[in-house]
Design a protein around this motif. Structure first.
Motif, short mmCIF file in Angstrom:
data_model
loop_
_atom_site.label_atom_id
_atom_site.label_comp_id
_atom_site.label_asym_id
_atom_site.label_seq_id
_atom_site.Cartn_x
_atom_site.Cartn_y
_atom_site.Cartn_z
N GLN A 43 0.70 -1.35 0.04
CA GLN A 43 0.06 -0.09 0.22
C GLN A 43 0.67 1.34 0.01
N GLN A 44 1.98 1.17 0.87
CA GLN A 44 2.96 2.43 0.86
C GLN A 44 3.50 2.52 -0.49
N ALA A 45 3.98 1.42 -1.13
CA ALA A 45 4.54 1.63 -2.37
C ALA A 45 3.76 2.07 -3.56
N GLN A 46 2.38 1.80 -3.38
CA GLN A 46 1.48 2.34 -4.31
C GLN A 46 1.44 3.89 -4.15
N ARG A 47 1.20 4.37 -2.99
CA ARG A 47 0.84 5.45 -2.62
C ARG A 47 2.25 6.45 -3.04
N LEU A 48 3.57 5.76 -2.74
CA LEU A 48 4.59 6.72 -3.44
C LEU A 48 4.77 6.67 -4.78
N ALA A 49 4.37 5.61 -5.36
CA ALA A 49 4.36 5.75 -6.77
C ALA A 49 3.33 6.69 -7.44
N GLN A 50 2.15 6.93 -6.72
CA GLN A 50 1.13 7.73 -7.16
C GLN A 50 1.78 9.16 -6.88
N SER A 51 2.35 9.45 -6.33
CA SER A 51 3.05 10.67 -5.90
C SER A 51 4.20 11.05 -6.79
N HIS A 52 4.60 10.34 -7.87
CA HIS A 52 5.52 10.46 -8.63
C HIS A 52 5.12 9.85 -10.14
N PRO A 53 4.12 10.57 -10.69
CA PRO A 53 3.66 10.04 -11.82
C PRO A 53 4.40 9.76 -13.11
N ASP A 54 4.36 8.62 -13.92
CA ASP A 54 5.08 8.42 -15.07
C ASP A 54 6.49 8.24 -14.51
N TYR A 55 7.00 8.23 -13.24
CA TYR A 55 8.23 8.01 -13.07
C TYR A 55 8.47 6.74 -12.11
N CYS A 56 7.48 6.39 -11.14
CA CYS A 56 7.49 5.52 -10.30
C CYS A 56 6.24 4.54 -10.42
N TRP A 57 6.46 3.44 -10.54
CA TRP A 57 5.37 2.32 -10.32
C TRP A 57 5.64 1.43 -9.48
N SER A 58 4.71 0.60 -8.93
CA SER A 58 5.02 -0.18 -7.88
C SER A 58 4.42 -1.76 -8.12
N THR A 59 5.08 -2.56 -7.06
CA THR A 59 4.41 -4.00 -7.24
C THR A 59 3.69 -4.30 -6.01
N ALA A 60 2.69 -5.14 -6.10
CA ALA A 60 1.85 -5.41 -4.74
C ALA A 60 1.90 -6.86 -4.63
N GLY A 61 2.64 -7.16 -3.32
CA GLY A 61 2.75 -8.60 -3.16
C GLY A 61 3.37 -8.96 -1.76
N VAL A 62 3.71 -10.12 -1.41
CA VAL A 62 4.10 -10.65 -0.17
C VAL A 62 5.48 -11.46 -0.54
N HIS A 63 6.73 -10.85 0.16
CA HIS A 63 7.79 -11.59 0.11
C HIS A 63 8.02 -12.96 0.78
N PRO A 64 8.56 -13.96 0.43
CA PRO A 64 8.58 -15.15 0.91
C PRO A 64 9.08 -15.06 2.58
N HIS A 65 9.79 -14.16 2.89
CA HIS A 65 10.02 -13.84 4.18
C HIS A 65 8.60 -13.55 5.01
N HIS A 66 7.83 -13.04 4.61
CA HIS A 66 6.49 -12.53 4.92
C HIS A 66 5.56 -13.68 4.67
N ALA A 67 5.62 -14.77 4.30
CA ALA A 67 4.74 -15.67 3.86
C ALA A 67 3.96 -16.17 4.93
N SER A 68 4.30 -16.39 5.96
CA SER A 68 3.48 -16.69 7.22
C SER A 68 2.45 -15.63 7.70
N GLU A 69 2.59 -14.46 7.20
CA GLU A 69 1.39 -13.56 7.32
C GLU A 69 0.43 -13.73 6.37
N TRP A 70 0.43 -14.70 5.43
CA TRP A 70 -0.65 -14.86 4.07
C TRP A 70 -1.85 -15.10 4.96
N SER A 71 -3.01 -14.37 4.40
CA SER A 71 -4.27 -14.85 4.39
C SER A 71 -5.17 -14.43 3.49
N ALA A 72 -6.61 -14.86 3.48
CA ALA A 72 -7.41 -14.55 2.39
C ALA A 72 -7.37 -12.91 2.32
#
Ligand SMILES: [Zn+2]
Length: 260
Positions: A43-72
């Motif tokens: 979410q933070q990455a998306q907001r940062l990308a939004q504040s730099h249009p046409d220069y920053c984009w972002s990914t949305a996901g869960v790194h394997p280190h954080h896989a234990s946090e995964w839920s529906a």
């Protein structure tokens, strides 16, 4: 010259995020992809990308280190985020059997769920694989025909592993790891094997400061403005012109992530 791996949400950038982006622009970096590593940081990455249009984009996901946090609920958060135009890939996702911060079965579950989400949304994936090559390809391969593209970021594997990734059609992200005179030598020799249209470059800032910069930066923190150094070095080891490589890489990124 596009940086596909910037962890701009890191607390290491808390004090000077805007300056970091400014310095990157001034250094000739043409755009960057901000890495999402869990639901909150995506979410933070998306907001940062939004504040730099046409220069920053972002990914949305869960790194394997954080896989234990995964839920529906995580899946729903990522799906919602992916609807915004800044989010151009699902990830980073994959397997990390080096640090094992989440159990292997949790890692595989979260990885597969994100591949399914990417297929559902017709988005490319930003992949992480460390010391998990066989399971990584076994989980990934059945999904590849349903995905518009995939890049395995920060590739640090062996020659047979690289050949298997290329045979599967993956793009390959190379970081300043390759500049490391102790552990980057094997990777350096593999660089010419990567077809020009499959190569991407990244700093993975704030991690992996290239060890061969002169003069050495005073801080150990890596920044996207150091990407030109990686471009220069990789071009040299591939026997190419840095300028041509920078342009090719930019094209590869814009095409894989459909950046307009
Ligand atoms: Zn990674």
């Amino acid at each position: 010259m596009f940086d596909i791996g910037v962890n701009l949400t890191s607390t290491q950038f808390a004090k000077d995020r805007e300056q970091v982006v400014k310095r990157a622009r001034a250094a000739g970096v043409t755009g960057m992809l901000i890495t999402g590593t869990n639901a909150l940081e995506s979410q933070q990455a998306q907001r940062l990308a939004q504040s730099h249009p046409d220069y920053c984009w972002s990914t949305a996901g869960v790194h394997p280190h954080h896989a234990s946090e995964w839920s529906a609920e995580t899946g729903n958060t990522l799906r919602r985020l992916a609807a915004s135009k800044e989010v151009v890939a699902i990830g980073e996702c994959g397997l990390d059997f080096n640090r094992n911060l989440s159990a292997h079965d949790q890692q595989e579950y979260a990885f597969e769920a994100q591949l399914a989400l990417a297929a559902e949304l017709n988005l490319p994936v930003f992949l992480h694989c460390r010391e998990a090559h066989e399971r990584f390809l076994a989980v990934l391969t059945p999904w590849l025909p349903k995905l518009p593209g995939a890049v395995v970021h920060c590739f640090t594997g062996t020659r047979p592993e690289l050949e298997a990734c290329l045979a599967a059609g993956l793009s390959v992200g190379i970081t300043g790891w390759v500049c490391d005179e102790r552990r980057g030598l094997e990777l350096r020799e593999l660089l010419p094997l990567i077809p020009a249209d499959k190569l991407m470059l990244e700093t993975d800032a704030p991690y992996l400061l290239p060890r061969d910069m002169h003069p050495r930066p005073t801080s150990r923190r890596n920044e996207p403005c150091f990407l030109p150094h990686i471009v220069q070095q990789v071009a040299g080891w591939r026997g190419e012109e840095a300028e041509a490589l920078a342009q090719q890489v930019d094209q590869n990124v814009r095409s894989l992530f459909s950046l307009t």
